[in-house]
Motif scaffolding. Structure first.
Motif, PDB file in Angstrom:
ATOM      1  N   PHE A  54       0.819  -1.216   0.000  1.00 53.57           N
ATOM      2  CA  PHE A  54       0.000   0.000   0.000  1.00 53.57           C
ATOM      3  C   PHE A  54       0.855   1.270   0.000  1.00 53.57           C
ATOM      4  N   GLY A  55       2.133   1.139  -0.344  1.00 52.86           N
ATOM      5  CA  GLY A  55       2.948   2.320  -0.602  1.00 52.86           C
ATOM      6  C   GLY A  55       3.893   2.753   0.487  1.00 52.86           C
ATOM      7  N   ALA A  56       3.955   2.031   1.615  1.00 51.80           N
ATOM      8  CA  ALA A  56       4.895   2.393   2.676  1.00 51.80           C
ATOM      9  C   ALA A  56       6.328   2.187   2.189  1.00 51.80           C
ATOM     10  N   ARG A  57       7.244   3.022   2.649  1.00 46.21           N
ATOM     11  CA  ARG A  57       8.657   2.900   2.327  1.00 46.21           C
ATOM     12  C   ARG A  57       9.382   2.461   3.596  1.00 46.21           C
ATOM     13  N   LEU A  58       9.784   1.193   3.613  1.00 45.07           N
ATOM     14  CA  LEU A  58      10.326   0.579   4.813  1.00 45.07           C
ATOM     15  C   LEU A  58      11.752   0.118   4.590  1.00 45.07           C
ATOM     16  N   GLY A  59      12.599   0.307   5.598  1.00 45.57           N
ATOM     17  CA  GLY A  59      13.936  -0.248   5.581  1.00 45.57           C
ATOM     18  C   GLY A  59      13.914  -1.722   5.942  1.00 45.57           C
ATOM     19  N   LYS A  60      15.090  -2.267   6.151  1.00 42.96           N
ATOM     20  CA  LYS A  60      15.185  -3.694   6.486  1.00 42.96           C
ATOM     21  C   LYS A  60      14.973  -3.897   7.990  1.00 42.96           C
ATOM     22  N   GLY A  61      14.472  -5.079   8.324  1.00 45.89           N
ATOM     23  CA  GLY A  61      14.364  -5.476   9.726  1.00 45.89           C
ATOM     24  C   GLY A  61      13.335  -4.717  10.533  1.00 45.89           C
ATOM     25  N   VAL A  62      12.337  -4.106   9.897  1.00 45.39           N
ATOM     26  CA  VAL A  62      11.320  -3.381  10.666  1.00 45.39           C
ATOM     27  C   VAL A  62      10.403  -4.366  11.380  1.00 45.39           C
ATOM     28  N   HIS A  63       9.963  -3.983  12.567  1.00 38.96           N
ATOM     29  CA  HIS A  63       9.046  -4.787  13.367  1.00 38.96           C
ATOM     30  C   HIS A  63       7.811  -3.945  13.672  1.00 38.96           C
ATOM     31  N   VAL A  64       6.778  -4.128  12.868  1.00 35.49           N
ATOM     32  CA  VAL A  64       5.500  -3.472  13.119  1.00 35.49           C
ATOM     33  C   VAL A  64       4.560  -4.541  13.641  1.00 35.49           C
ATOM     34  N   TYR A  65       4.108  -4.397  14.873  1.00 38.70           N
ATOM     35  CA  TYR A  65       3.318  -5.439  15.524  1.00 38.70           C
ATOM     36  C   TYR A  65       1.852  -5.382  15.088  1.00 38.70           C
ATOM     37  N   PRO A  66       1.128  -6.495  15.229  1.00 43.63           N
ATOM     38  CA  PRO A  66      -0.192  -6.609  14.578  1.00 43.63           C
ATOM     39  C   PRO A  66      -1.257  -5.648  15.066  1.00 43.63           C
ATOM     40  N   ARG A  67      -1.158  -5.150  16.289  1.00 45.33           N
ATOM     41  CA  ARG A  67      -2.189  -4.225  16.772  1.00 45.33           C
ATOM     42  C   ARG A  67      -1.784  -2.762  16.611  1.00 45.33           C
ATOM     43  N   ALA A  68      -0.671  -2.510  15.908  1.00 40.87           N
ATOM     44  CA  ALA A  68      -0.320  -1.128  15.556  1.00 40.87           C
ATOM     45  C   ALA A  68      -1.276  -0.657  14.469  1.00 40.87           C
ATOM     46  N   LYS A  69      -1.806   0.546  14.614  1.00 36.32           N
ATOM     47  CA  LYS A  69      -2.772   1.085  13.654  1.00 36.32           C
ATOM     48  C   LYS A  69      -2.086   2.133  12.789  1.00 36.32           C
ATOM     49  N   VAL A  70      -2.063   1.881  11.477  1.00 35.61           N
ATOM     50  CA  VAL A  70      -1.487   2.819  10.510  1.00 35.61           C
ATOM     51  C   VAL A  70      -2.624   3.350   9.654  1.00 35.61           C
ATOM     52  N   TRP A  71      -2.851   4.660   9.692  1.00 36.97           N
ATOM     53  CA  TRP A  71      -3.985   5.266   8.987  1.00 36.97           C
ATOM     54  C   TRP A  71      -3.809   5.207   7.477  1.00 36.97           C
ATOM     55  N   ALA A  72      -2.609   5.517   6.981  1.00 39.11           N
ATOM     56  CA  ALA A  72      -2.349   5.547   5.539  1.00 39.11           C
ATOM     57  C   ALA A  72      -0.928   5.067   5.274  1.00 39.11           C
ATOM     58  N   PRO A  73      -0.747   3.810   4.883  1.00 37.65           N
ATOM     59  CA  PRO A  73       0.616   3.291   4.669  1.00 37.65           C
ATOM     60  C   PRO A  73       1.423   4.104   3.671  1.00 37.65           C
ATOM     61  N   TRP A  74       0.773   4.701   2.670  1.00 38.24           N
ATOM     62  CA  TRP A  74       1.495   5.476   1.657  1.00 38.24           C
ATOM     63  C   TRP A  74       2.106   6.746   2.219  1.00 38.24           C
ATOM     64  N   ASN A  75       1.765   7.109   3.448  1.00 42.23           N
ATOM     65  CA  ASN A  75       2.373   8.265   4.119  1.00 42.23           C
ATOM     66  C   ASN A  75       3.301   7.832   5.257  1.00 42.23           C
ATOM     67  N   LEU A  76       3.922   6.656   5.109  1.00 41.91           N
ATOM     68  CA  LEU A  76       4.770   6.122   6.175  1.00 41.91           C
ATOM     69  C   LEU A  76       6.155   5.792   5.635  1.00 41.91           C
TER      70      LEU A  76
END
Length: 198
Positions: A54-76
């Motif tokens: 959905f457009g997120a720009r992520l580096g390596k080894g990121v840990h986003v846990y399942p109950r974290a709420k992201v409103w708009a992945p393309w702005n992350l």
């Protein structure tokens, strides 16, 4: 992607975003509920894949846990080895960028949108939030829109950040935050764990 906030509308009677933007968020919300939130905790690579889809720009080894709420992945944007804990709220109407080796703890709220309470139509608006590297936002802290935080800063539990924190490797706490101490600067990056994945 811009947040596409409509200007001059009546938010009491009409939507604040374009139809295309609302449809995109609805699709993301469906994927979030069905595939992201239900994923097992160790499946960091799977959740990173969904965010990137959905457009997120992520580096390596990121840990986003399942109950974290992201409103708009393309702005992350997340740098390498960033951790986003359960029950965080990444309300990114505008870009939220988090530097390498930073940690956002449980219940923290990064709020990129607000309303102009002096405007006739209670106009919604957004500003980016930028966190440097090695930042730790502790549990239940609140960071408001437009804030930039320097490298190595610790934001204490339940703190309120309403303006930039420009002094690196410092500790801040309170409502609103104030400087309460210094943090030891670590020049060497942590050694990667065996078997770590994006």
């Amino acid at each position: 992607m811009p947040c596409m906030i409509l200007q001059g509308n009546d938010p009491y009677r009409a939507a604040s975003f374009s139809l295309s933007h609302r449809l995109r968020r609805q699709l993301w919300n469906t994927v979030y509920v069905l595939l992201f939130r239900t994923s097992p905790r160790p499946f960091h690579g799977w959740r990173a894949f969904l965010l990137r889809l959905f457009g997120a720009r992520l580096g390596k080894g990121v840990h986003v846990y399942p109950r974290a709420k992201v409103w708009a992945p393309w702005n992350l944007e997340l740098g390498d080895h960033v951790g986003i804990a359960d029950d965080t709220n990444i309300y990114n109407m505008a870009l939220i960028s988090i530097g390498r080796y930073s940690v956002i703890s449980q219940g923290a709220h990064l709020c990129g949108g607000s309303h102009d309470y002096n405007s006739r139509n209670f106009q919604l608006y957004a500003k980016p939030i930028v966190l440097g590297e090695h930042v730790w936002v502790c549990a239940d802290a609140f960071i408001t829109l437009g804030v930039c935080i320097a490298d190595g800063v610790v934001v204490g539990a339940r703190a309120l950040v309403i303006k930039n924190i420009a002094q690196a490797w410092t500790v801040h706490a309170g409502h609103p935050t104030r400087l309460i101490g210094q943090r030891t600067q670590h020049l060497q990056e942590p050694a990667p764990r065996q078997g770590s994945q994006a």
